[in-house]
Design an enzyme around this catalytic site. Structure first.
Site, PDB file in Angstrom:
ATOM      1  N   LYS A 201       1.211  -4.436  11.522  1.00  0.00           N
ATOM      2  CA  LYS A 201       0.986  -4.078  10.121  1.00  0.00           C
ATOM      3  C   LYS A 201       2.279  -4.284   9.341  1.00  0.00           C
ATOM      4  O   LYS A 201       3.297  -3.652   9.622  1.00  0.00           O
ATOM      5  CB  LYS A 201       0.536  -2.622  10.019  1.00  0.00           C
ATOM      6  CG  LYS A 201       0.356  -2.155   8.579  1.00  0.00           C
ATOM      7  CD  LYS A 201      -0.328  -0.812   8.501  1.00  0.00           C
ATOM      8  CE  LYS A 201      -0.450  -0.352   7.060  1.00  0.00           C
ATOM      9  NZ  LYS A 201      -1.138   0.937   6.933  1.00  0.00           N
ATOM     10  N   GLU A 239       5.364  -5.351  18.836  1.00  0.00           N
ATOM     11  CA  GLU A 239       4.552  -4.193  18.442  1.00  0.00           C
ATOM     12  C   GLU A 239       3.243  -4.171  19.227  1.00  0.00           C
ATOM     13  O   GLU A 239       2.793  -3.127  19.700  1.00  0.00           O
ATOM     14  CB  GLU A 239       4.213  -4.263  16.935  1.00  0.00           C
ATOM     15  CG  GLU A 239       5.329  -3.822  16.004  1.00  0.00           C
ATOM     16  CD  GLU A 239       5.476  -2.305  15.938  1.00  0.00           C
ATOM     17  OE1 GLU A 239       4.719  -1.573  16.610  1.00  0.00           O
ATOM     18  OE2 GLU A 239       6.367  -1.840  15.205  1.00  0.00           O
ATOM     19  N   LYS A 254      -2.814  -7.097  10.095  1.00  0.00           N
ATOM     20  CA  LYS A 254      -2.963  -6.773   8.693  1.00  0.00           C
ATOM     21  C   LYS A 254      -1.699  -7.044   7.898  1.00  0.00           C
ATOM     22  O   LYS A 254      -0.646  -6.685   8.396  1.00  0.00           O
ATOM     23  CB  LYS A 254      -3.323  -5.292   8.668  1.00  0.00           C
ATOM     24  CG  LYS A 254      -3.300  -4.607   7.371  1.00  0.00           C
ATOM     25  CD  LYS A 254      -3.706  -3.193   7.588  1.00  0.00           C
ATOM     26  CE  LYS A 254      -3.720  -2.557   6.229  1.00  0.00           C
ATOM     27  NZ  LYS A 254      -3.642  -1.149   6.295  1.00  0.00           N
TER      28      LYS A 254
HETATM   29  C1  PBG Z   1      -2.856   3.792   5.404  1.00  0.00           C
HETATM   30  C2  PBG Z   1      -3.461   2.475   5.136  1.00  0.00           C
HETATM   31  C3  PBG Z   1      -3.143   1.543   4.122  1.00  0.00           C
HETATM   32  C4  PBG Z   1      -4.081   0.524   4.225  1.00  0.00           C
HETATM   33  C5  PBG Z   1      -4.904   0.827   5.311  1.00  0.00           C
HETATM   34  N1  PBG Z   1      -4.487   2.028   5.868  1.00  0.00           N
HETATM   35  C6  PBG Z   1      -2.162   1.606   3.032  1.00  0.00           C
HETATM   36  C7  PBG Z   1      -0.738   1.494   3.283  1.00  0.00           C
HETATM   37  O1  PBG Z   1      -0.266   1.317   4.398  1.00  0.00           O
HETATM   38  O2  PBG Z   1      -0.020   1.649   2.299  1.00  0.00           O
HETATM   39  C8  PBG Z   1      -4.177  -0.662   3.311  1.00  0.00           C
HETATM   40  C9  PBG Z   1      -5.522  -1.285   3.220  1.00  0.00           C
HETATM   41  C10 PBG Z   1      -5.732  -2.178   2.060  1.00  0.00           C
HETATM   42  O3  PBG Z   1      -4.807  -2.547   1.305  1.00  0.00           O
HETATM   43  O4  PBG Z   1      -6.900  -2.552   1.859  1.00  0.00           O
HETATM   44  N2  PBG Z   1      -1.548   3.794   5.839  1.00  0.00           N
END
Ligand code: PBG
Length: 329
Positions: A201, A239, A254
Site C-alpha cells: 500500500k 512488504e 493498492k
Molecule cells: C484506510 C484506507 C484508506 C483506503 C482504504 N483503506 C485510506 C488511506 O489509507 O488514507 C483508500 C481507499 C480509496 O482511496 O479508495 N487506511
C-alpha cells in the site's frame, strides 16, 4: 494478425483476459442513522449508507453476481484510541450482523477493512504520541506508535470476525500487524477467518476522495511514515514477503492503475490469491471525464479493469463493480 480480429465471436474466442462480476468487490461506507443515502461529493454514484440502506445496496450487488463487499465505517464518535473500531456495537459490527442475517446475501463475501483512521480523532492509522514539549501542529513533533497500535488492530479484527466478517483486511501498514491479528483471531476461536493483507500500500494522492467518503483525512501531517514511497517496487516485495510469512492468506495491492508494474511483479513472485484496489482517485478521475463527455463510460470502465486483471490481479476492489457487472451482463 487481423484474421482473428474480424468478428466479435473470433475476438471473444481468442481473448486472453476475462472479467467476471464474481471477481469484483464493491466498497460500502456505513454510517449511523436510518434511511441515510448521502452522496460523496468527490465520488459521484458513491454513498454513505445507513445500515438499512446498505442492506438494500448489498441485495442489488448480490443480484448482479458480485463477489463481495468491502466494508468501511463512519462512527458516531471518534477518540485518540479509536474505541469505536473495536466496540462490539461499532458501526461495521452492526452492519455485518444485519448483512449476515439475510439469506439472499449468502453469495457475497463480506470483507471488513481493519484500520483505525476512520475512528481516531486525529485521523491517523495508529496511536499518536507527542515528542517532547512541542505541540501536535508542529509536523515533526509526533510519532505513530507501531507496537502500541498492534493490540488495537488485533481487537478490531477479532470483533469484526465475531460480528460475521468472512475476511478481515488490515490496511493500516503497521509492521507486524498480520502476525498480531492472526494470533488474536486464533485465540478467539476465529481460526477460519482469513486475512487479506493490504501488503503493498503506497502513500498515494489517489486516496483523496476516499478520505472525504470515510471522513478519515489526517488532521495533521501525512501517512508517509507508514505507507510506502511510490517509487519503491523492491520494498513492496519485502512488504509482501513479510505479510505472507506472518500468515496473510491473500494480498491486496493498492492503488491499481498507477502501480500495474508492481502488481505484475507480485503476480510473478507469489502464488497467494492477489487482489488489486482501484482506489477512489482512480474512480473520481474517470467519473470527472465521463461527466464532461470526454470518455465513454462503459468502454473505459472495462478497459481499466481489464488492465488490472492483465497485470495479474485475481480480483479487483472497485467503485465501478456494479457498473461493470451491468455492462458484462
Ligand atoms: C484506510 C484506507 C484508506 C483506503 C482504504 N483503506 C485510506 C488511506 O489509507 O488514507 C483508500 C481507499 C480509496 O482511496 O479508495 N487506511
Amino acid at each position: 494478425m487481423r484474421r482473428l480480429r474480424r468478428t466479435p465471436a473470433l475476438r471473444s474466442l481468442v481473448r486472453e483476459t476475462h472479467l467476471h462480476p464474481c471477481a469484483l468487490v464493491y466498497p460500502l461506507f456505513l454510517c449511523p442513522g436510518e434511511g441515510v443515502r448521502k452522496e460523496v461529493a468527490s465520488m459521484p454514484g458513491v454513498f454513505n449508507l445507513s445500515i438499512d440502506e446498505a442492506v438494500k445496496e448489498a441485495e442489488s450487488c448480490a443480484a448482479l453476481g458480485l463477489g463481495g463487499l468491502l466494508l468501511f465505517g463512519l462512527p458516531a464518535e471518534k477518540d485518540d484510541l479509536a474505541t469505536s473500531a473495536y466496540a462490539a456495537n461499532g458501526i461495521v459490527q452492526q452492519g455485518l450482523r444485519a448483512l449476515k442475517s439475510s439469506r439472499s446475501l449468502d453469495g457475497l463475501v463480506l470483507i471488513a477493512d481493519v484500520c483505525l483512521c476512520e475512528y481516531t480523532s486525529h485521523g491517523h492509522c495508529g496511536i499518536v504520541s507527542k515528542d517532547g514539549a512541542r505541540g501536535l501542529d508542529d509536523k515533526d513533533s509526533y510519532t505513530i506508535e507501531n507496537d502500541a497500535t498492534l493490540p488495537l488492530l488485533a481487537s478490531t479484527a477479532v470483533s469484526l470476525a465475531q460480528a460475521g466478517a468472512d475476511i478481515v483486511a488490515p490496511s493500516d501498514m503497521m509492521d507486524g500487524r498480520v502476525e498480531a491479528i492472526r494470533a488474536a483471531l486464533d485465540a478467539a476461536s476465529c481460526q477460519n477467518t482469513p486475512i487479506l493483507s493490504y501488503a503493498s500500500k503506497f502513500a498515494s494522492a489517489f486516496y483523496g476522495p476516499f478520505r472525504e467518503a470515510a471522513g478519515s483525512a489526517p488532521q495533521f501531517g501525512d501517512r508517509r511514515s507508514y505507507q510506502m514511497d511510490g517509487a519503491n517496487l523492491r520494498e513492496a516485495m519485502r512488504e509482501i514477503d513479510q505479510d505472507i510469512a506472518e500468515g496473510a492468506d491473500m494480498i491486496l495491492m493498492k492503488p491499481a492503475m498507477p502501480y500495474l508494474d508492481v502488481i505484475r511483479a507480485a503476480r510473478e513472485r507469489y502464488d497467494v490469491p492477489l487482489g488489486a484496489y482501484q482506489v477512489s482517485g482512480e474512480y473520481s478521475m474517470l467519473q470527472a471525464a465521463f461527466q464532461r463527455g470526454w470518455l465513454s463510460p462503459d468502454r473505459a470502465i472495462l478497459e481499466s479493469l481489464t488492465s488490472i486483471r492483465r497485470a495479474g490481479a485475481d480480483f479487483i476492489v472497485t467503485y465501478f463493480a456494479k457498473d461493470a457487472a451491468r455492462v458484462l451482463g
